[in-house]
Design a protein around this motif. Structure first.
Motif, mmCIF file in Angstrom:
data_model
loop_
_atom_site.group_PDB
_atom_site.id
_atom_site.type_symbol
_atom_site.label_atom_id
_atom_site.label_comp_id
_atom_site.label_asym_id
_atom_site.label_seq_id
_atom_site.Cartn_x
_atom_site.Cartn_y
_atom_site.Cartn_z
ATOM 1 N N ASP A 64 99.780 -16.879 48.890
ATOM 2 C CA ASP A 64 98.600 -17.646 48.509
ATOM 3 C C ASP A 64 98.616 -17.929 47.008
ATOM 4 N N ARG A 65 98.173 -19.150 46.649
ATOM 5 C CA ARG A 65 98.074 -19.457 45.214
ATOM 6 C C ARG A 65 96.626 -19.337 44.752
ATOM 7 N N GLY A 66 95.806 -18.652 45.548
ATOM 8 C CA GLY A 66 94.416 -18.446 45.143
ATOM 9 C C GLY A 66 93.409 -19.119 46.059
ATOM 10 N N GLY A 67 93.877 -20.052 46.897
ATOM 11 C CA GLY A 67 92.966 -20.835 47.736
ATOM 12 C C GLY A 67 92.180 -19.983 48.725
ATOM 13 N N LEU A 68 92.878 -19.126 49.446
ATOM 14 C CA LEU A 68 92.195 -18.324 50.461
ATOM 15 C C LEU A 68 91.256 -17.308 49.813
#
Lengths: 215, 215
Positions: free
Chosen positions: B176-180
């Motif tokens: 994850d790049r932070g979205g979730l």
């Protein structure tokens, strides 16, 4: 024709098992796709087959037949076809979906002419899905345009599919207890069997040309 | 939240790839079915997944995103889960569809609470399909009733699925790049992450009991 006419049960069972197997094979072939968009497209082709299977199975139940029993008669012949025509790559898989399924569809459509209207319409509805034919033909044409050698390889493959499909038709006839033969004979104004097979071959030739393949 | 919010794209991409993979696995597992009726039922479960995939892919395109790119981020994590949980027979396949997919669905449903209404509803619609849950639970209960030893074997398998699903959640978080994480934090009145995971585990326990399995 009574609701429990074995010829009706036979054809619906054959088409239903064809759909179930086509689902299975297209779902497997989807893994050969070079990207996720194409993989999804073939997976959706598979899903359409299983929706058609459901219509046929429901109709068989409504006619008082067991879908399992109706399908079992032709299982061997159809499985033999698929086992002998396992695609090795994405373009072979598409060509099989494009030419192989079309031959089977043309044949079944002709047999269905011997059915009375509700069941005839059901079979015609199930067999017709031009959206995916367009998809496959476009992909094949693009691959041939990018590399003309592909045309030879896929043309040979398509001829093999034609041969296997015709010998599959023979196996289906051998498994038949008379139902399909009855339907073919019952078609009003329908051609005799040699004329039917000539028409199937002509339609195959036209499809090859449309996809940029040679006969 | 703008239409091009990367958190939205991330979750829709994750769910879309989950659907594509679930299609593939269910279609494969359908071959393990003991008869054609059950094989058709699992094939239809597969087909439902691909219909959901289409909704998600269309929404991603409408948001100006490429479904392929949105899915690629989580591909490794999801494939690792499926590769490590390959069912050996029909009952393992059903149990995987019943308990494994449900854990993933519960998790994704919770994350979706951080989305705004249209996309939240899309994810909820895609994840909910109780018809097949009933089918799987009924089959598992019948197998356990016929042979109580089956309960132990499937209960162990279900615990392994839970463990793999939780470690998959860890792999998804790593990709994850932070979205979730943003979506989880954004949920109004949502639990913190440990509470969420406790809720997922409790729901799993309840499902096990409902299918006649033990924890």
């Amino acid at each position: 024709m009574s609701a429990s006419d074995p010829a009706v049960t036979d054809l619906l069972g054959l088409v239903a098992y064809g759909e179930l197997l086509a689902f299975d094979r297209l779902a497997t072939d989807a893994r050969l796709a070079p990207d996720l968009r194409r993989r999804a497209a073939l997976s959706e082709m598979a899903a359409a087959e299983i929706a058609h299977y459901r219509w046929l199975a429901d109709r068989l139940v409504a006619l008082g037949s067991s879908p399992d029993e109706a399908m079992a008669r032709y299982a061997g012949a159809l499985e033999a076809y698929h086992d002998s025509t396992e695609p090795k790559d994405w373009l072979e898989a598409l060509t099989k979906a494009y030419v192989g399924d079309a031959i089977a569809d043309d044949f079944l459509r002709a047999v269905a002419e011997g059915l009375e209207p509700p069941d005839r319409q059901l079979v015609l509805d199930v067999l017709h899905d031009s959206r995916y034919v367009e998809f496959a033909a476009t992909e094949i044409r693009a691959a041939v345009a990018a590399d003309p050698k592909v045309a030879n390889r896929l043309s040979m493959w398509a001829r093999r599919l034609l041969g296997e499909a015709l010998s599959q038709a023979g196996r289906v006839a051998a498994a038949d207890r008379g139902g399909l033969t009855t339907l073919i004979a019952r078609r009003e104004g329908g051609e005799d069997v040699p004329t039917l097979f000539r028409r199937l071959t002509d339609a195959h030739t036209a499809r090859m040309t449309a996809a940029g393949l040679n006969n």
